[in-house]
Design an enzyme around this catalytic site. Structure first.
Site, mmCIF file in Angstrom:
data_model
loop_
_atom_site.group_PDB
_atom_site.id
_atom_site.type_symbol
_atom_site.label_atom_id
_atom_site.label_comp_id
_atom_site.label_asym_id
_atom_site.label_seq_id
_atom_site.Cartn_x
_atom_site.Cartn_y
_atom_site.Cartn_z
ATOM 1 N N GLY A 14 0.827 -1.193 0.000
ATOM 2 C CA GLY A 14 0.000 0.000 0.000
ATOM 3 C C GLY A 14 0.867 1.250 0.000
ATOM 4 O O GLY A 14 2.034 1.222 -0.383
ATOM 5 N N PHE A 15 0.304 2.362 0.440
ATOM 6 C CA PHE A 15 1.049 3.617 0.428
ATOM 7 C C PHE A 15 2.335 3.520 1.242
ATOM 8 O O PHE A 15 3.406 3.900 0.772
ATOM 9 C CB PHE A 15 0.179 4.749 0.977
ATOM 10 C CG PHE A 15 -0.884 5.201 0.036
ATOM 11 C CD1 PHE A 15 -0.563 5.812 -1.159
ATOM 12 C CD2 PHE A 15 -2.226 5.011 0.338
ATOM 13 C CE1 PHE A 15 -1.544 6.239 -2.050
ATOM 14 C CE2 PHE A 15 -3.214 5.433 -0.529
ATOM 15 C CZ PHE A 15 -2.879 6.046 -1.724
ATOM 16 N N VAL A 80 1.442 -13.194 4.661
ATOM 17 C CA VAL A 80 2.322 -13.397 5.820
ATOM 18 C C VAL A 80 1.530 -14.070 6.927
ATOM 19 O O VAL A 80 0.505 -13.553 7.387
ATOM 20 C CB VAL A 80 2.914 -12.059 6.299
ATOM 21 C CG1 VAL A 80 3.668 -12.255 7.612
ATOM 22 C CG2 VAL A 80 3.845 -11.485 5.243
ATOM 23 N N GLU A 175 -18.491 10.754 -0.034
ATOM 24 C CA GLU A 175 -18.145 10.746 -1.455
ATOM 25 C C GLU A 175 -18.971 9.720 -2.225
ATOM 26 O O GLU A 175 -19.409 9.977 -3.353
ATOM 27 C CB GLU A 175 -16.649 10.481 -1.612
ATOM 28 C CG GLU A 175 -15.794 11.641 -1.107
ATOM 29 C CD GLU A 175 -14.310 11.338 -1.079
ATOM 30 O OE1 GLU A 175 -13.515 12.280 -1.254
ATOM 31 O OE2 GLU A 175 -13.937 10.163 -0.874
#
Length: 436
Positions: A14-15, A80, A175
């Protein structure tokens, strides 16, 4: 892998994980990124996948493609399942078996998942919006609801299909509500013969007294006004206490309960840390915060394990929120700490988060944003939102594709990502398919 080279294992793409991996380009180390998915997900735009604006490829470029020009990085597909802090080994499981990945430095960036506050059974009928699978499922349910309403002769059942309940009025819920409203009032106009999509009800519920509680009250009020102009019904101080296939049970601030009949529900009311946090707590003696995040030292390392960094949504530090910007900056910090150590400077540096502000797109051409005392709304806010998201989208192809779709969304009604199958409509409640 070369003998004696410092080994860095990054759990999650991810980020936080991706920014950490890219920060280590050119560093004297070997980087292994392990994740159960093969792509980097731009999570803040999942709601646009769910409402037919963007395709999944626009928000999920392949991790191997992103790191293709970084010789010291490799990608491993696997989940993992164990971290041996004493032996410094991570075990990843895939269909071909288990892979042991030794490390000298470990960055755990496993992210978060939706929280149903002890009612995980709600997920069957009210999926979250945290993964690409979620977005595609929600897209199938949204567009499928209009298809089912078109075929439903009973008025009450048709109304249930045309009622959309969004639980949680943070940025994702707000949103999504705005986009479903625009979809029904504009994009789907004239597409059906038995129904008028504009009659759809969009109900936004939250237990808080107002929407977007992380924003200033004035911006929250402006966003609420804009949603109401679009036809969204806002129900604050409303706790969802029951969810099933046919609707939701809502409890108001006075304790009274009522029933909202709806076939399409989306959950964005809360998040919890990845289960990997609990695994670290058991295997490395880490402490867990309220929502399962791992409590870390000021430099993002585990107490007693300076070689293990926990970053992004999985870390608990100074009350920092689970935002993409926190993940990016903490991932960069962890990688910088490793790079400094390799350069001969072992002194830990405290992670200093720089708040770059918050943005939320309410509808096409209208967004709100704040940074400190500075506030923007309307078209200027949308321009800033557009610019920021284009900058942080990973890959030139993704930026061009997203800009193309946004331009058509702003100046026209077209939404090209509407493909739906019968199985997607029923999703997790689907029965096995029959031949023929």
């Amino acid at each position: 892998m070369a003998v004696g080279v410092h080994r860095v294992v990054i759990v999650g793409s991810g980020f936080a994980g991706l920014f950490a991996a890219r920060r280590l380009e050119g560093a004297p180390c070997e980087v292994t990124v392990v994740d159960r998915r093969t792509y980097h997900l731009f999570q803040p735009l999942l709601y646009q996948v769910a409402t037919g604006i963007l395709s999944e490829g626009d928000v999920a470029p392949p991790t191997r493609e992103v790191l293709r020009r970084q010789p010291n990085a490799r990608v491993v597909l696997g989940e993992v399942v164990d971290v041996d802090a004493a032996a410094r080994v991570v075990t990843a499981r895939s269909p071909v078996g288990e892979t042991a990945l030794g490390y000298d430095s470990l960055i755990v960036a496993a992210g978060s998942a939706p929280s149903y506050f002890g009612h995980d059974e709600f997920a069957v009928h009210a999926p979250g919006l945290k993964s690409l699978d979620d977005a595609l499922e929600v897209r199938g349910r949204i567009f499928g609801a209009f298809e089912m309403a078109e075929s439903e002769p009973d008025p009450e059942r048709r109304a249930a299909w045309l009622t959309f309940a969004l639980v949680g009025a943070g940025p994702t819920g707000v949103e999504l509500a705005g986009q479903i409203a625009e979809l029904s009032r504009q994009s789907l106009r004239g597409r059906y013969r038995a129904i008028d999509p504009a009659t759809a009800r969009i109900v936004l519920l939250d237990g808080a007294p107002r929407i977007l509680p992380a924003f200033d009250e004035r911006l929250s009020a402006r966003a609420a006004d804009r949603l109401r102009e679009l036809g969204v019904e806002i129900e604050p101080s409303a706790m969802v206490v029951g969810v099933d296939a046919d609707g939701i049970d809502v409890q108001g601030s006075d304790g009274a309960r009522r029933r909202l009949v709806t076939r399409t529900k989306v959950w964005s009311a809360g998040v919890q840390a990845s289960p990997l946090g609990a695994l670290l707590a058991r295997r490395a003696g880490a402490a867990l915060g309220r929502h399962g995040q791992v409590e870390v030292e000021p430099d993002c390392t585990l107490p007693g394990h300076p070689e293990i960094f926990v970053v992004g949504d999985l870390m608990s530090l100074d009350g920092l929120p689970g935002l993409a910007e926190v993940a990016m900056q903490s991932g960069l910090h962890a990688a910088s700490e490793i790079d400094r150590r390799l350069g001969g400077d072992p002194r830990p540096r405290r992670f200093q988060y720089r708040d770059l502000g918050s943005l939320a797109a309410i509808s096409r051409g209208y967004a709100i944003g704040q940074r400190g005392r500075v506030q923007v709304w309307g078209r200027p806010g949308w321009v800033i939102w557009l610019t920021v998201h284009l900058v942080f989208l990973t890959g030139f192809k993704s930026r061009v594709a997203a800009l193309f779709h946004w331009v058509f969304s702003l100046f026209g009604r077209a939404r090209y990502e509407q493909s739906t199958t019968l199985r997607q409509v029923t999703a997790r409640t689907a029965s096995p398919s029959r031949p023929g």
